[in-house]
Write a protein that holds these residues in place. Sequence first.
Motif, PDB file in Angstrom:
ATOM      1  N   ARG A 239     -51.810  33.519  40.356  1.00  0.00           N
ATOM      2  CA  ARG A 239     -53.091  33.502  39.788  1.00  0.00           C
ATOM      3  C   ARG A 239     -52.771  32.459  38.682  1.00  0.00           C
ATOM      4  NH1 ARG A 239     -55.470  38.679  36.973  1.00  0.00           N
ATOM      5  NH2 ARG A 239     -55.789  39.116  39.516  1.00  0.00           N
ATOM      6  N   ILE A 240     -53.760  31.509  38.700  1.00  0.00           N
ATOM      7  CA  ILE A 240     -53.663  30.129  37.879  1.00  0.00           C
ATOM      8  C   ILE A 240     -55.101  30.453  36.938  1.00  0.00           C
ATOM      9  CG2 ILE A 240     -53.823  27.853  37.519  1.00  0.00           C
ATOM     10  CD1 ILE A 240     -52.271  27.611  40.115  1.00  0.00           C
ATOM     11  N   ARG A 241     -55.042  30.176  35.658  1.00  0.00           N
ATOM     12  CA  ARG A 241     -56.027  30.362  34.623  1.00  0.00           C
ATOM     13  C   ARG A 241     -56.165  29.205  33.989  1.00  0.00           C
ATOM     14  NH1 ARG A 241     -55.745  36.490  32.006  1.00  0.00           N
ATOM     15  NH2 ARG A 241     -56.398  37.467  33.924  1.00  0.00           N
ATOM     16  N   THR A 242     -57.289  28.569  33.782  1.00  0.00           N
ATOM     17  CA  THR A 242     -57.397  27.249  33.013  1.00  0.00           C
ATOM     18  C   THR A 242     -58.365  27.479  32.085  1.00  0.00           C
ATOM     19  OG1 THR A 242     -58.818  26.446  34.619  1.00  0.00           O
ATOM     20  CG2 THR A 242     -56.555  25.895  35.031  1.00  0.00           C
TER      21      THR A 242
END
Length: 227
Positions: A224-227
């Motif tokens: 999971r990638i959060r920006t």
Amino acid sequence: MIELHQLTKRYGNKLAVDGLSFQVPQGVVTGFLGPNGAGKSTTMRMILDLDRPTSGRVSIDGKGYGQLSEPLKKIGALLEAKAVHPGRSAYDHLLWLAQSNRIPRSRVDEVLALVGLTPVAKKRAKGFSLGMGQRLGIASALLGDPEILMFDEPVNGLDPEGILWIRNLMKGLASEGRTVFVSSHLMSEMALTADHLVVIGKGRLLADLSMAEFIKQNARSAARIRT
């Protein structure tokens, strides 16, 4: 082989071990995994008759520990590295253990060399570092050349070289057909050492399966990638 049958231990109102049942097979390193306070050390103490179970039983090749006439020749254990008389030398500590189980004096020199303590064999244990104490505890476990070995957090206090040494030692003992049972609260350590895994939490059995199967069931294939 070590077998546990509905092993339970209470300390007053506290339930430390709750109906544990599993087997520790021969010929592989079995990891005993759980967070601190999960009941691992209590379970190991009950295997060695140091604590009496509230209910249930443990058998070591079909017998209780108290039925073994020369227990160090059947099962060797490292539970508490500093459980050594501080005024005794490493050699004398191992010698009295050997004499209590009719083990030849020559075996003392052999295990001191095996764990790398020959240069400090005559030094008193009170001057030992934690890592040296761990090595002395491992020497005590190996003294009777037993078929079954138990190690409680054996890498504590060891430097990287020592950690690699104990990993290879345990794998080598298992390859000889011995039963090797090692506890840890670190999954990273167990992944590098164990072939089979027993996982407990709050004294209860959570998993009993091969290391490969455990990793397969719990590994994640997504991020999971959060920006």
